[in-house]
Motif scaffolding. Structure first.
Motif, mmCIF file in Angstrom:
data_model
loop_
_atom_site.group_PDB
_atom_site.id
_atom_site.type_symbol
_atom_site.label_atom_id
_atom_site.label_comp_id
_atom_site.label_asym_id
_atom_site.label_seq_id
_atom_site.Cartn_x
_atom_site.Cartn_y
_atom_site.Cartn_z
ATOM 1 N N ASP A 1 7.057 -2.087 5.646
ATOM 2 C CA ASP A 1 5.880 -1.954 6.514
ATOM 3 C C ASP A 1 4.700 -1.329 5.768
ATOM 4 O OD1 ASP A 1 7.495 -3.008 8.484
ATOM 5 O OD2 ASP A 1 7.738 -1.119 9.571
ATOM 6 N N ALA A 2 4.981 -0.383 4.895
ATOM 7 C CA ALA A 2 3.921 0.221 4.083
ATOM 8 C C ALA A 2 3.314 -0.832 3.160
ATOM 9 C CB ALA A 2 4.471 1.396 3.282
ATOM 10 N N TYR A 3 4.152 -1.650 2.542
ATOM 11 C CA TYR A 3 3.690 -2.721 1.670
ATOM 12 C C TYR A 3 2.834 -3.714 2.459
ATOM 13 C CZ TYR A 3 3.872 -6.517 -1.757
ATOM 14 O OH TYR A 3 3.540 -7.517 -2.653
ATOM 15 N N ALA A 4 3.279 -4.080 3.652
ATOM 16 C CA ALA A 4 2.518 -5.014 4.493
ATOM 17 C C ALA A 4 1.150 -4.442 4.848
ATOM 18 C CB ALA A 4 3.307 -5.341 5.764
ATOM 19 N N ALA A 5 1.076 -3.124 5.081
ATOM 20 C CA ALA A 5 -0.204 -2.496 5.420
ATOM 21 C C ALA A 5 -1.196 -2.632 4.270
ATOM 22 C CB ALA A 5 0.001 -1.024 5.773
ATOM 23 N N TRP A 6 -0.696 -2.779 3.050
ATOM 24 C CA TRP A 6 -1.545 -2.874 1.859
ATOM 25 C C TRP A 6 -1.839 -4.329 1.479
ATOM 26 C CZ3 TRP A 6 -2.844 1.913 -0.207
ATOM 27 C CH2 TRP A 6 -3.686 1.871 -1.318
ATOM 28 N N THR A 7 -1.104 -5.290 2.052
ATOM 29 C CA THR A 7 -1.199 -6.669 1.567
ATOM 30 C C THR A 7 -1.574 -7.698 2.629
ATOM 31 O OG1 THR A 7 1.187 -6.991 1.881
ATOM 32 C CG2 THR A 7 0.445 -6.245 -0.302
ATOM 33 N N GLU A 8 -1.529 -7.339 3.897
ATOM 34 C CA GLU A 8 -1.834 -8.299 4.974
ATOM 35 C C GLU A 8 -3.235 -8.028 5.517
ATOM 36 O OE1 GLU A 8 1.307 -8.176 7.870
ATOM 37 O OE2 GLU A 8 2.825 -8.681 6.362
ATOM 38 N N SER A 9 -4.034 -9.090 5.602
ATOM 39 C CA SER A 9 -5.448 -8.977 5.982
ATOM 40 C C SER A 9 -5.674 -8.169 7.248
ATOM 41 C CB SER A 9 -6.060 -10.375 6.161
ATOM 42 O OG SER A 9 -6.018 -11.085 4.954
ATOM 43 N N ASP A 10 -4.943 -8.491 8.312
ATOM 44 C CA ASP A 10 -5.174 -7.815 9.589
ATOM 45 C C ASP A 10 -4.836 -6.329 9.524
ATOM 46 O OD1 ASP A 10 -2.434 -8.509 9.371
ATOM 47 O OD2 ASP A 10 -2.184 -8.452 11.538
ATOM 48 N N GLN A 11 -3.971 -5.954 8.617
ATOM 49 C CA GLN A 11 -3.636 -4.534 8.479
ATOM 50 C C GLN A 11 -4.626 -3.797 7.580
ATOM 51 O OE1 GLN A 11 0.281 -3.097 8.547
ATOM 52 N NE2 GLN A 11 1.176 -5.141 8.775
ATOM 53 N N VAL A 12 -5.035 -4.402 6.472
ATOM 54 C CA VAL A 12 -5.977 -3.755 5.554
ATOM 55 C C VAL A 12 -7.287 -3.429 6.283
ATOM 56 C CG1 VAL A 12 -7.327 -4.035 3.429
ATOM 57 C CG2 VAL A 12 -4.934 -4.805 3.505
ATOM 58 N N THR A 13 -7.731 -4.323 7.169
ATOM 59 C CA THR A 13 -8.997 -4.081 7.884
ATOM 60 C C THR A 13 -8.918 -2.872 8.807
ATOM 61 O OG1 THR A 13 -8.413 -5.652 9.646
ATOM 62 C CG2 THR A 13 -9.746 -6.490 7.800
ATOM 63 N N ARG A 14 -7.739 -2.409 9.118
ATOM 64 C CA ARG A 14 -7.579 -1.267 10.034
ATOM 65 C C ARG A 14 -7.764 0.082 9.344
ATOM 66 N NH1 ARG A 14 -2.074 -1.625 12.381
ATOM 67 N NH2 ARG A 14 -2.833 -0.018 13.768
ATOM 68 N N LEU B 1 0.715 -7.965 -11.590
ATOM 69 C CA LEU B 1 2.104 -7.818 -11.175
ATOM 70 C C LEU B 1 2.190 -7.632 -9.662
ATOM 71 C CD1 LEU B 1 5.039 -7.474 -12.273
ATOM 72 C CD2 LEU B 1 4.603 -5.016 -12.226
ATOM 73 N N VAL B 2 3.050 -8.412 -9.039
ATOM 74 C CA VAL B 2 3.302 -8.295 -7.602
ATOM 75 C C VAL B 2 4.814 -8.309 -7.422
ATOM 76 C CG1 VAL B 2 2.997 -9.380 -5.341
ATOM 77 C CG2 VAL B 2 1.130 -9.460 -7.021
ATOM 78 N N GLU B 3 5.362 -7.159 -6.999
ATOM 79 C CA GLU B 3 6.806 -7.024 -6.792
ATOM 80 C C GLU B 3 7.061 -6.499 -5.382
ATOM 81 O OE1 GLU B 3 8.186 -4.412 -9.922
ATOM 82 O OE2 GLU B 3 8.196 -6.024 -11.390
ATOM 83 N N PRO B 4 7.045 -7.411 -4.372
ATOM 84 C CA PRO B 4 7.250 -6.962 -2.996
ATOM 85 C C PRO B 4 8.634 -6.363 -2.813
ATOM 86 C CG PRO B 4 6.613 -9.298 -3.104
ATOM 87 C CD PRO B 4 6.865 -8.833 -4.495
#
Length: 167
Positions: A22-35, A80-83
């Motif tokens: 969830d922390a990773y998603a907050a940094w990588t998903e558009s709708d979350q980054v805008t928050r 580098l992207v290591e999800p």
């Protein structure tokens, strides 16, 4: 100014009330980054995320009225992207269409490099908590480093607060 090629690092870390994914998603998903992206008082009206090796994200930060209300754009070019554990990218200042510009052309003081390397790591702290650590490098003077440190700390404070509300 640092002499002999000396550069300065910015480093900040937060424990977050969500699992690593969830922390990773907050940094990588558009709708979350805008928050949460941007220092205190700033908003993020645009986060076009293309998180993959060779991908380039375009992120806007809108200043509050007392700072002129303008938008500042950055690109994040991923190496580098290591999800969900690690991101490495170079941040550059840009125009609204993603054209890269020099920091001075964006009104940024000397001391900020044209490309600011970032390493973002995510680690588990128990089953339902995580830690994000961000390291930026290449600043050529302490004033620019300190301004960037303050902005990053405020961004991470906002991230922690947003995740606490949704956790």
């Amino acid at each position: 100014m640092a002499g002999n090629g000396t550069t300065f690092e910015v480093r900040a870390s937060r424990q977050l009330p969500v699992p690593v994914a969830d922390a990773y998603a907050a940094w990588t998903e558009s709708d979350q980054v805008t928050r949460w992206w941007g220092p205190t008082g700033f908003t993020c009206p645009l986060a076009e995320m293309d998180v993959r090796p060779g991908g380039v994200s375009l992120i806007a930060m809108r200043a509050p009225a007392e700072f002129g209300g303008g938008d500042m754009y950055n690109t994040w070019s991923y190496g580098l992207v290591e999800p969900p554990h690690r991101l490495e990218y170079e941040m550059r200042f840009a125009t609204s269409d993603g054209t890269v510009i020099r920091p001075a052309d964006a009104g940024i003081p000397a001391g900020v490099p044209d490309a600011v390397p970032h390493v973002v790591t995510f680690e588990a702290v128990g089953d339902d908590r995580s830690r994000v650590t961000v390291v930026e490098s290449g600043y050529t003077d302490e004033q620019s480093r300190d301004l960037s440190q303050g902005g990053l700390e405020q961004c991470l404070d906002k991230l922690e607060k947003v995740l606490r509300v949704t956790a």
